[in-house]
Each structure stands twice: as C-alpha cells, then as structure tokens.
Motif scaffolding. Structure first.
Motif, PDB file in Angstrom:
ATOM      1  N   UNK A 138      39.075   8.005 123.189  1.00  0.00           N
ATOM      2  CA  UNK A 138      38.464   9.512 122.978  1.00  0.00           C
ATOM      3  C   UNK A 138      37.840   9.332 121.828  1.00  0.00           C
ATOM      4  N   UNK A 139      38.011   8.607 120.909  1.00  0.00           N
ATOM      5  CA  UNK A 139      37.354   8.926 119.170  1.00  0.00           C
ATOM      6  C   UNK A 139      36.863   7.312 118.917  1.00  0.00           C
ATOM      7  N   UNK A 140      35.504   7.965 118.952  1.00  0.00           N
ATOM      8  CA  UNK A 140      34.749   6.980 118.703  1.00  0.00           C
ATOM      9  C   UNK A 140      33.114   7.083 117.445  1.00  0.00           C
ATOM     10  N   UNK A 141      33.226   5.924 116.924  1.00  0.00           N
ATOM     11  CA  UNK A 141      32.144   6.817 115.803  1.00  0.00           C
ATOM     12  C   UNK A 141      31.303   7.418 116.467  1.00  0.00           C
ATOM     13  N   UNK A 142      30.353   7.001 117.506  1.00  0.00           N
ATOM     14  CA  UNK A 142      29.242   7.775 118.018  1.00  0.00           C
ATOM     15  C   UNK A 142      30.485   8.826 118.737  1.00  0.00           C
ATOM     16  N   UNK A 143      30.987   9.499 119.407  1.00  0.00           N
ATOM     17  CA  UNK A 143      31.414  10.272 119.242  1.00  0.00           C
ATOM     18  C   UNK A 143      32.168  11.574 118.308  1.00  0.00           C
ATOM     19  N   UNK A 144      32.293  10.890 117.596  1.00  0.00           N
ATOM     20  CA  UNK A 144      32.759  11.575 116.127  1.00  0.00           C
ATOM     21  C   UNK A 144      31.827  12.701 115.765  1.00  0.00           C
ATOM     22  N   UNK A 145      30.342  11.716 115.915  1.00  0.00           N
ATOM     23  CA  UNK A 145      29.352  12.303 114.851  1.00  0.00           C
ATOM     24  C   UNK A 145      28.867  13.568 115.869  1.00  0.00           C
ATOM     25  N   UNK A 146      28.512  13.475 117.523  1.00  0.00           N
ATOM     26  CA  UNK A 146      28.229  14.625 118.042  1.00  0.00           C
ATOM     27  C   UNK A 146      28.676  15.342 117.965  1.00  0.00           C
ATOM     28  N   UNK A 147      30.294  15.206 118.237  1.00  0.00           N
ATOM     29  CA  UNK A 147      31.819  16.678 118.220  1.00  0.00           C
ATOM     30  C   UNK A 147      31.204  17.569 117.483  1.00  0.00           C
ATOM     31  N   UNK A 148      30.809  18.813 117.573  1.00  0.00           N
ATOM     32  CA  UNK A 148      31.077  20.468 117.048  1.00  0.00           C
ATOM     33  C   UNK A 148      32.309  19.848 115.436  1.00  0.00           C
ATOM     34  N   UNK A 149      32.163  20.098 114.596  1.00  0.00           N
ATOM     35  CA  UNK A 149      33.118  19.607 113.158  1.00  0.00           C
ATOM     36  C   UNK A 149      34.290  20.915 113.597  1.00  0.00           C
ATOM     37  N   UNK A 150      33.513  21.759 113.584  1.00  0.00           N
ATOM     38  CA  UNK A 150      35.428  22.713 113.959  1.00  0.00           C
ATOM     39  C   UNK A 150      36.286  22.002 114.875  1.00  0.00           C
ATOM     40  N   UNK A 151      36.012  21.619 115.812  1.00  0.00           N
ATOM     41  CA  UNK A 151      36.317  20.649 116.967  1.00  0.00           C
ATOM     42  C   UNK A 151      36.465  19.513 116.822  1.00  0.00           C
ATOM     43  N   UNK A 201      33.012   4.040 107.102  1.00  0.00           N
ATOM     44  CA  UNK A 201      31.760   4.705 106.810  1.00  0.00           C
ATOM     45  C   UNK A 201      31.548   6.091 106.972  1.00  0.00           C
ATOM     46  N   UNK A 202      32.113   5.576 108.907  1.00  0.00           N
ATOM     47  CA  UNK A 202      32.145   7.001 109.402  1.00  0.00           C
ATOM     48  C   UNK A 202      32.825   8.168 108.307  1.00  0.00           C
ATOM     49  N   UNK A 203      34.313   8.034 108.661  1.00  0.00           N
ATOM     50  CA  UNK A 203      34.642   9.103 107.760  1.00  0.00           C
ATOM     51  C   UNK A 203      34.483   9.398 106.722  1.00  0.00           C
ATOM     52  N   UNK A 204      33.782   8.977 105.692  1.00  0.00           N
ATOM     53  CA  UNK A 204      33.125   9.047 104.611  1.00  0.00           C
ATOM     54  C   UNK A 204      31.927  10.069 104.810  1.00  0.00           C
ATOM     55  N   UNK A 205      30.973  10.030 106.154  1.00  0.00           N
ATOM     56  CA  UNK A 205      29.974  10.703 106.326  1.00  0.00           C
ATOM     57  C   UNK A 205      30.742  11.858 106.751  1.00  0.00           C
ATOM     58  N   UNK A 206      32.007  12.047 107.734  1.00  0.00           N
ATOM     59  CA  UNK A 206      32.229  13.326 108.557  1.00  0.00           C
ATOM     60  C   UNK A 206      32.603  14.343 107.420  1.00  0.00           C
ATOM     61  N   UNK A 207      32.971  13.105 106.185  1.00  0.00           N
ATOM     62  CA  UNK A 207      33.579  14.276 105.091  1.00  0.00           C
ATOM     63  C   UNK A 207      33.240  14.779 104.131  1.00  0.00           C
ATOM     64  N   UNK A 208      31.215  13.711 104.098  1.00  0.00           N
ATOM     65  CA  UNK A 208      30.388  14.254 102.979  1.00  0.00           C
ATOM     66  C   UNK A 208      29.816  15.939 103.872  1.00  0.00           C
ATOM     67  N   UNK A 209      29.625  15.541 105.341  1.00  0.00           N
ATOM     68  CA  UNK A 209      28.667  15.813 105.316  1.00  0.00           C
ATOM     69  C   UNK A 209      29.215  17.648 105.924  1.00  0.00           C
TER      70      UNK A 209
END
Length: 66
Positions: free
Chosen positions: A1-14, A42-50
């Motif tokens: 369900x969750x992977x680095x790639x899928x979270x990068x592509x997913x709508x941020x609100x979702x 690194x992904x979680x840091x990226x998502x939080x900053x972005x």
C-alpha cells in the motif's frame, strides 16, 4: 500500500489522511509506521518539507504547518 514511490506520486492531502489514519489505528509512532512499510527517513523528510507538514509526537500525527 505504501512505498517511497507511491507516496511521492499520491495527492498530498490523501497521503496525509492515509498516514494519519494508520498512525491513529495501527501504529504508535511515525517510526513504527515507516519501519513496517520500509519507508526511508529521507522520503518522510522530503514529504514534510515539500508539503509543509510536521510530526506531532504527542498526538502521533502529521500536521500541516501554520
């Protein structure tokens, strides 16, 4: 369900909603969630900053800054 790639592509609100649902219902910390799904720090840091999020450990949820 969750992977680095899928979270990068997913709508941020979702992704914020889904992660918080998992934190509420299944995991006692963001680290536990990340370890279970083998997500990189690194992904979680990226998502939080972005997306302007921060982790509130007292409430075990990601929140929007502001």
């Amino acid at each position: 369900m969750f992977s680095d790639n899928s979270l990068r592509k997913m709508d941020p609100a979702m992704s914020l909603s889904l992660i918080n649902m998992k934190l509420r219902d299944q995991f006692s910390s963001l680290t536990e969630f990340m370890n279970y799904y083998d997500l990189s720090a690194a992904l979680m840091d990226e998502l939080q900053q972005t997306h302007g999020w921060h982790y509130d450990a007292d409430n075990n949820q990601l929140k929007e800054n502001g």
